[in-house]
Each structure stands twice: as structure tokens, then as C-alpha cells.
Motif scaffolding. Structure first.
Motif, PDB file in Angstrom:
ATOM      1  N   ASP A 117       8.866   5.047 -10.287  1.00  0.00           N
ATOM      2  CA  ASP A 117       8.126   4.451 -11.401  1.00  0.00           C
ATOM      3  C   ASP A 117       7.671   3.033 -11.057  1.00  0.00           C
ATOM      4  N   LYS A 118       8.543   2.241 -10.447  1.00  0.00           N
ATOM      5  CA  LYS A 118       8.190   0.866 -10.079  1.00  0.00           C
ATOM      6  C   LYS A 118       7.135   0.851  -8.982  1.00  0.00           C
ATOM      7  N   MET A 119       7.239   1.758  -8.030  1.00  0.00           N
ATOM      8  CA  MET A 119       6.220   1.821  -6.979  1.00  0.00           C
ATOM      9  C   MET A 119       4.861   2.191  -7.584  1.00  0.00           C
ATOM     10  N   ALA A 120       4.855   3.146  -8.505  1.00  0.00           N
ATOM     11  CA  ALA A 120       3.601   3.535  -9.160  1.00  0.00           C
ATOM     12  C   ALA A 120       3.030   2.360  -9.959  1.00  0.00           C
ATOM     13  N   GLU A 121       3.890   1.626 -10.635  1.00  0.00           N
ATOM     14  CA  GLU A 121       3.466   0.460 -11.411  1.00  0.00           C
ATOM     15  C   GLU A 121       2.793  -0.580 -10.510  1.00  0.00           C
ATOM     16  N   ALA A 122       3.268  -0.692  -9.270  1.00  0.00           N
ATOM     17  CA  ALA A 122       2.710  -1.651  -8.314  1.00  0.00           C
ATOM     18  C   ALA A 122       1.520  -1.071  -7.547  1.00  0.00           C
ATOM     19  N   PHE A 168      23.587   8.332  -0.542  1.00  0.00           N
ATOM     20  CA  PHE A 168      24.168   8.822  -1.795  1.00  0.00           C
ATOM     21  C   PHE A 168      25.335   9.754  -1.486  1.00  0.00           C
ATOM     22  N   PRO A 169      26.435   9.632  -2.232  1.00  0.00           N
ATOM     23  CA  PRO A 169      27.584  10.518  -2.010  1.00  0.00           C
ATOM     24  C   PRO A 169      27.350  11.904  -2.628  1.00  0.00           C
ATOM     25  N   ALA A 170      26.689  12.757  -1.853  1.00  0.00           N
ATOM     26  CA  ALA A 170      26.361  14.114  -2.329  1.00  0.00           C
ATOM     27  C   ALA A 170      27.639  14.870  -2.688  1.00  0.00           C
ATOM     28  N   ARG A 171      27.560  15.626  -3.747  1.00  0.00           N
ATOM     29  CA  ARG A 171      28.646  16.456  -4.249  1.00  0.00           C
ATOM     30  C   ARG A 171      29.868  15.648  -4.709  1.00  0.00           C
ATOM     31  N   VAL A 172      29.695  14.311  -4.795  1.00  0.00           N
ATOM     32  CA  VAL A 172      30.742  13.460  -5.349  1.00  0.00           C
ATOM     33  C   VAL A 172      30.283  12.939  -6.708  1.00  0.00           C
ATOM     34  N   LEU A 173      29.069  12.381  -6.730  1.00  0.00           N
ATOM     35  CA  LEU A 173      28.454  11.950  -7.982  1.00  0.00           C
ATOM     36  C   LEU A 173      27.472  13.026  -8.436  1.00  0.00           C
ATOM     37  N   PRO A 174      27.234  13.114  -9.736  1.00  0.00           N
ATOM     38  CA  PRO A 174      26.284  14.117 -10.237  1.00  0.00           C
ATOM     39  C   PRO A 174      24.868  13.899  -9.679  1.00  0.00           C
ATOM     40  N   ASP A 175      24.186  14.996  -9.390  1.00  0.00           N
ATOM     41  CA  ASP A 175      22.808  14.927  -8.890  1.00  0.00           C
ATOM     42  C   ASP A 175      21.893  14.178  -9.853  1.00  0.00           C
ATOM     43  N   GLU A 176      22.206  14.194 -11.142  1.00  0.00           N
ATOM     44  CA  GLU A 176      21.370  13.513 -12.137  1.00  0.00           C
ATOM     45  C   GLU A 176      21.304  12.014 -11.867  1.00  0.00           C
ATOM     46  N   ILE A 177      22.375  11.441 -11.359  1.00  0.00           N
ATOM     47  CA  ILE A 177      22.367  10.008 -11.029  1.00  0.00           C
ATOM     48  C   ILE A 177      21.359   9.744  -9.917  1.00  0.00           C
ATOM     49  N   LEU A 178      21.355  10.592  -8.902  1.00  0.00           N
ATOM     50  CA  LEU A 178      20.387  10.458  -7.812  1.00  0.00           C
ATOM     51  C   LEU A 178      18.965  10.580  -8.350  1.00  0.00           C
ATOM     52  N   ARG A 179      18.739  11.548  -9.221  1.00  0.00           N
ATOM     53  CA  ARG A 179      17.401  11.716  -9.804  1.00  0.00           C
ATOM     54  C   ARG A 179      16.966  10.459 -10.559  1.00  0.00           C
ATOM     55  N   GLN A 180      17.879   9.870 -11.323  1.00  0.00           N
ATOM     56  CA  GLN A 180      17.535   8.671 -12.094  1.00  0.00           C
ATOM     57  C   GLN A 180      17.225   7.489 -11.179  1.00  0.00           C
ATOM     58  N   ILE A 181      17.994   7.333 -10.107  1.00  0.00           N
ATOM     59  CA  ILE A 181      17.731   6.255  -9.156  1.00  0.00           C
ATOM     60  C   ILE A 181      16.348   6.438  -8.539  1.00  0.00           C
ATOM     61  N   LEU A 182      16.072   7.647  -8.057  1.00  0.00           N
ATOM     62  CA  LEU A 182      14.769   7.920  -7.436  1.00  0.00           C
ATOM     63  C   LEU A 182      13.633   7.755  -8.441  1.00  0.00           C
ATOM     64  N   ARG A 183      13.808   8.247  -9.658  1.00  0.00           N
ATOM     65  CA  ARG A 183      12.765   8.132 -10.677  1.00  0.00           C
ATOM     66  C   ARG A 183      12.464   6.672 -10.974  1.00  0.00           C
ATOM     67  N   GLY A 184      13.502   5.843 -11.110  1.00  0.00           N
ATOM     68  CA  GLY A 184      13.291   4.420 -11.370  1.00  0.00           C
ATOM     69  C   GLY A 184      12.499   3.752 -10.256  1.00  0.00           C
ATOM     70  N   GLY A 185      12.849   4.056  -9.013  1.00  0.00           N
ATOM     71  CA  GLY A 185      12.122   3.488  -7.884  1.00  0.00           C
ATOM     72  C   GLY A 185      10.688   3.971  -7.820  1.00  0.00           C
ATOM     73  N   LEU A 207       0.811  -1.218   0.000  1.00  0.00           N
ATOM     74  CA  LEU A 207       0.000   0.000   0.000  1.00  0.00           C
ATOM     75  C   LEU A 207       0.842   1.265   0.000  1.00  0.00           C
ATOM     76  N   THR A 208       1.770   1.356   0.923  1.00  0.00           N
ATOM     77  CA  THR A 208       2.582   2.573   1.052  1.00  0.00           C
ATOM     78  C   THR A 208       4.051   2.210   1.171  1.00  0.00           C
ATOM     79  N   ALA A 209       4.894   3.199   0.905  1.00  0.00           N
ATOM     80  CA  ALA A 209       6.333   2.972   1.001  1.00  0.00           C
ATOM     81  C   ALA A 209       7.036   4.255   1.414  1.00  0.00           C
ATOM     82  N   LEU A 210       8.166   4.074   2.086  1.00  0.00           N
ATOM     83  CA  LEU A 210       9.097   5.163   2.379  1.00  0.00           C
ATOM     84  C   LEU A 210      10.363   4.896   1.578  1.00  0.00           C
ATOM     85  N   SER A 211      10.854   5.906   0.903  1.00  0.00           N
ATOM     86  CA  SER A 211      12.093   5.801   0.159  1.00  0.00           C
ATOM     87  C   SER A 211      13.260   5.934   1.129  1.00  0.00           C
TER      88      SER A 211
END
Length: 114
Positions: A33-38, A14-31, A6-10
């Protein structure tokens, strides 16, 4: 295991300011998307600055007490479905302490990404 999520907490490290923020966005978006699919509502989460990337969800849901699927009754002759090679957890720990061969890490990363 037979439940209806029914519900989830993310939860993410993440190594902030080490890896690009876009990688974090992609990880969160993928998760997300899968939660919405379920059909799971993500109602919040927690993040920490961590040198190693970690991402997952703490999920709550409902299950009928007489329809609980258990994995506790394995017997000789039962079929096992392995979704990754055995030993990837040990290999991951070996990498954390600098004792994993590069070629083994590459093979494990490829298998887990597949």
C-alpha cells in the motif's frame, strides 16, 4: 534524498508455520500500500524462513545529479529530527543475545510502533 523512486523488490524474513500467515499478509499489504501511494512498482521480491520478522524494500529510482540531497554536511547548531529514541538498534541487538531488560524492550517497541 531527492530521488524519484520507480521500482522496488520486497524483502522479508518471517517465521513460517510459527506465526499465523495472516500476519505475513498484513505486513506485505501494508508495504505494498505504501509503495503504491508513492507510485512505486513492486516488481518482485525475496522471502526467507527466519525466526525474526524482517520486512523492507530495495528501491531503485532516478535523481538529477545536481539535485542530490545529502546528509553528510551536518554542523554544530543544525537541528536533528529523531524518529525514534537513540539506542533502539543496540537494544534490539541486546535482545537477540538475551541481554535486554523486558521493560526497555517494551518501551522501545512502543516508541517504534508510534
Amino acid at each position: 534524498m531527492g530521488g524519484r523512486p520507480l521500482t522496488a523488490l520486497s524483502i522479508i524474513g518471517f517465521p513460517a508455520r510459527v506465526l499465523p500467515d495472516e500476519i505475513l499478509r498484513q505486513i506485505l499489504r501494508g508495504g505494498l500500500d505504501k509503495m503504491a501511494e508513492a507510485g512505486v512498482a513492486v516488481i518482485g521480491g525475496h522471502s526467507i524462513n527466519d525466526p525474526q520478522v524482517k520486512a523492507g524494500f530495495a528501491v531503485t529510482g532516478l535523481i538529477h545529479p545536481q539535485r542530490i540531497a545529502s546528509n553528510a554536511g551536518a554542523r554544530p547548531g543544525d537541528r536533528l529530527v529523531l524518529t525514534k529514541p537513540l539506542g533502539t538498534g543496540i537494544l534490539s541487538f541486546a535482545a537477540q543475545i538475551g541481554r535486554a531488560p523486558d521493560e526497555s524492550l517494551e518501551a522501545a517497541a512502543h516508541a517504534m510502533a508510534t
